[in-house]
Design a protein around this motif. Structure first.
Motif, short mmCIF file in Angstrom:
data_model
loop_
_atom_site.label_atom_id
_atom_site.label_comp_id
_atom_site.label_asym_id
_atom_site.label_seq_id
_atom_site.Cartn_x
_atom_site.Cartn_y
_atom_site.Cartn_z
N CYS A 36 2.90 5.77 8.56
CA CYS A 36 3.18 5.64 7.18
C CYS A 36 1.83 6.49 6.46
O CYS A 36 2.13 6.97 5.44
CB CYS A 36 2.81 4.12 6.48
N GLU A 37 0.72 6.33 7.12
CA GLU A 37 -0.29 7.26 6.64
C GLU A 37 -0.12 8.45 6.60
O GLU A 37 -0.37 9.44 5.52
CB GLU A 37 -1.85 6.80 7.41
N GLU A 38 0.54 9.23 7.46
CA GLU A 38 0.94 10.50 7.86
C GLU A 38 1.97 11.09 6.77
O GLU A 38 1.68 12.00 6.04
CB GLU A 38 1.43 10.91 9.05
N ALA A 39 2.92 10.06 6.47
CA ALA A 39 3.94 10.26 5.53
C ALA A 39 3.48 10.12 4.12
O ALA A 39 4.18 11.20 3.29
CB ALA A 39 5.03 9.16 5.76
N THR A 40 2.52 9.60 3.90
CA THR A 40 2.14 9.34 2.42
C THR A 40 0.65 10.08 2.05
O THR A 40 0.67 10.30 0.97
CB THR A 40 1.90 7.80 2.06
N GLY A 41 -0.05 10.27 3.14
CA GLY A 41 -1.33 10.84 2.79
C GLY A 41 -2.22 9.71 2.35
O GLY A 41 -3.36 10.05 1.94
N VAL A 42 -1.84 8.55 2.49
CA VAL A 42 -2.75 7.50 2.02
C VAL A 42 -3.49 6.95 3.28
O VAL A 42 -2.80 6.87 4.49
CB VAL A 42 -1.96 6.18 1.41
N GLU A 43 -4.99 6.98 3.36
CA GLU A 43 -5.58 6.65 4.63
C GLU A 43 -6.05 5.13 4.28
O GLU A 43 -6.52 4.93 3.39
CB GLU A 43 -6.98 7.43 4.36
N LEU A 44 -5.68 4.25 5.27
CA LEU A 44 -5.90 2.98 5.36
C LEU A 44 -6.73 2.54 6.14
O LEU A 44 -8.10 1.80 6.01
CB LEU A 44 -4.58 2.19 5.22
N LEU A 45 -6.62 2.68 7.65
CA LEU A 45 -7.28 2.19 8.68
C LEU A 45 -8.01 3.15 9.30
O LEU A 45 -7.57 4.00 10.11
CB LEU A 45 -6.30 1.41 9.75
N VAL A 72 0.76 -1.34 -0.10
CA VAL A 72 0.02 -0.07 -0.01
C VAL A 72 0.86 1.08 -0.19
O VAL A 72 0.64 2.08 -0.67
CB VAL A 72 -0.91 0.18 1.26
N PHE A 73 1.97 1.34 1.07
CA PHE A 73 2.43 2.57 1.22
C PHE A 73 3.71 2.72 0.13
O PHE A 73 4.19 3.71 -0.13
CB PHE A 73 2.97 2.77 2.57
N ILE A 74 4.55 1.60 -0.21
CA ILE A 74 5.66 1.79 -0.88
C ILE A 74 5.35 1.39 -2.55
O ILE A 74 6.14 1.93 -3.21
CB ILE A 74 6.64 0.75 -0.39
N GLY A 75 4.16 0.82 -2.86
CA GLY A 75 3.91 0.45 -4.02
C GLY A 75 3.64 1.72 -4.87
O GLY A 75 3.48 2.64 -4.48
N GLU A 76 3.47 1.37 -6.20
CA GLU A 76 2.99 2.35 -7.27
C GLU A 76 1.71 2.82 -6.92
O GLU A 76 0.87 2.04 -6.79
CB GLU A 76 3.40 1.75 -8.65
N GLU A 77 1.47 4.08 -7.47
CA GLU A 77 0.17 4.65 -7.23
C GLU A 77 -0.61 3.92 -8.10
O GLU A 77 -1.92 3.79 -7.62
CB GLU A 77 0.16 6.18 -7.75
N LYS A 78 -0.48 3.47 -9.34
CA LYS A 78 -1.59 2.79 -10.06
C LYS A 78 -2.16 1.47 -9.41
O LYS A 78 -3.09 0.94 -9.84
CB LYS A 78 -1.13 2.54 -11.57
N GLY A 79 -1.28 1.00 -8.57
CA GLY A 79 -1.53 -0.51 -8.24
C GLY A 79 -2.13 -0.15 -6.76
O GLY A 79 -2.54 -1.16 -6.04
N ARG A 80 -2.29 0.98 -6.06
CA ARG A 80 -2.63 1.30 -4.78
C ARG A 80 -4.11 1.08 -4.43
O ARG A 80 -4.27 0.33 -3.37
CB ARG A 80 -2.64 2.96 -4.60
#
Lengths: 210, 216
Positions: B166-175, B112-120
């Motif tokens: 990781c959510e904070e670092a990437t801006g990706v919300e997961l949990l 989720v956090f390290i992978g490419e955006e298109k596979g997110r």
């Protein structure tokens, strides 16, 4: 309460074989249920909902999953004879490390040896032999990884011996030529009833894939 | 013989943190040596020649590696606070979930956090599937270990703290609390626990570190 032990398994599974060897070493009576992995039973899906895989040990109705966890469980519950793990914490850590090494390195490489071709396969072969040679260095002069007696790491690794013909045929190599010490160790293990009665014939495993 | 306990670790590593947590819960005195993973020390290479990784616990000169192996060693060597349950069946279940966290959660979170955006999107869906199992396993318990922190809670530190960082670092919300109410409550308990919170790497150091690590 009468002890009820059931094993959900598949005859060619290297992981299932580990559990069968452990049960045999301890002389535990159990009922074996063979799974068709292309048509998994309701019982398997109920007992291992997370991974839906074999082996599953069902002890008095309660499931234990993951082969090395099952072997440790067997060792802890039936602790009156044939210890599979040492009693000293440092030796136990040592055994757990090497069993985990088999899972991390040998399993992965061996799978790639027979499932890939070309460059990928060459890389897999290299990794496979590197992992075996690392294990040979660990074995050293000892008869077994467990020392004088057959133990946890031996159980973790010996089951792959039943797949050696598969690896050799698909990989076009001889394990004896590259790593004779492993073959010597495997043959020593095969002299144990628990191992000889559990491991399927190498050609039979090969025919399964054909 | 005087006890000598040394931990080779990396301050940002959740695996190192697990070992520190276990040692602190047991009240074991130890020396900590931080490794620069881009320039590994001769000691590290000597103590862990096979994987060359941290953490490494060195007890009276003898090394133990692989965080799960170390945790079991700590539990067996030092009495006091139990990391694993006494009941043998519950113990097997605890071991199962630790392995699940390492084999399934960790790779899923990395994707989720390290992978490419298109596979997110797909990676997030897969991570949800994995997290759902843990959400279910919590049931009505305060911790995976029951009333107090156990080995599964320690192993779940990647979810308890690193996931949020990781959510904070990437801006990706997961949990989210909406999707995972029990895990969210558990995370609150985890980070507010007195022993745990003293031993986590500071957030304001970890987030930029992760950002850098993810190439952001």
């Amino acid at each position: 309460m009468a002890e009820e032990v059931v094993l959900l398994d598949f005859w060619a599974s290297v992981f299932g074989m580990r559990v069968r060897i452990a049960l045999a070493e301890k002389g535990i009576k159990y009922e074996s249920k063979e799974e068709d992995l292309r048509n998994k039973s309701d019982l398997l899906l109920k007992m291992n909902p997370v991974h839906k895989k074999v082996p599953v040990l069902i002890h008095n109705g309660k499931p234990v999953c993951e082969s090395l966890i099952i072997v440790q469980y067997i060792d802890e519950v039936w602790n009156d004879s044939s210890p599979l793990l040492p009693s000293d914490p440092y030796q136990r850590a040592h055994a757990r490390f090497w069993a985990d090494f088999v899972d991390q390195k040998v399993y992965d490489a061996s799978r790639r040896v027979w499932r890939t071709k070309g460059e990928e396969q060459e890389a897999a072969k290299k990794d496979f032999f590197e992992s075996l040679k690392t294990l040979v260095r660990e074995l050293g002069d000892k008869p077994y990884f467990g020392g004088e007696t057959f133990g946890f790491v031996d159980i973790a690794l010996i089951t792959f011996y039943s797949w050696f013909y598969v690896y050799e045929t698909y990989g076009k190599f001889s394990i004896e030529a590259e790593c004779p010490e492993i073959i010597a160790w495997a043959k020593r293990c095969m002299q144990k009833e628990s191992v000889a009665n559990t491991l399927p014939d190498q050609k039979k495993v090969y025919d399964l894939l054909w | 013989m005087a006890e000598e306990v040394l931990l080779l670790g990396a301050w940002a590593s959740p695996f190192t943190s697990r070992v520190e947590l276990a040692l602190k819960l047991k009240g074991v005195q130890y020396k900590y040596s931080d490794e620069d993973l881009n320039n590994k020390s001769p000691s590290l290479l000597q103590y862990n020649p096979i994987y060359k990784k941290v953490p490494v616990l060195v007890h009276n000169g003898k090394p133990i590696v692989e965080s799960q192996v170390i945790l079991e060693y700590i539990d067996e060597t030092w009495q006091g606070y139990p990391l694993l349950p006494k009941d043998l069946y519950e113990r097997a279940i605890a071991r199962f979930w630790v392995k699940f966290i390492d084999d399934k959660c960790w790779p899923a979170l990395q994707k989720v956090f390290i992978g490419e955006e298109k596979g997110r999107e797909k990676a997030v869906e897969e991570a949800y599937e994995v997290l759902k199992f843990l959400e279910k396993e919590l049931k009505e318990k305060r911790f995976f270990g029951g009333e107090s922190i156990g080995m599964v809670d320690i192993a779940a530190n990647i979810i308890g703290y690193w996931l949020g960082a990781c959510e904070e670092a990437t801006g990706v919300e997961l949990l989210t609390r909406e999707k995972f109410p029990k895990l969210s409550n558990w995370i609150d308990e985890f980070v507010s626990n007195s022993v745990i919170k003293e031993n986590l790497p500071p957030r304001d150091k970890l987030v930029p570190f992760l950002r850098h690590r993810f190439g952001l």
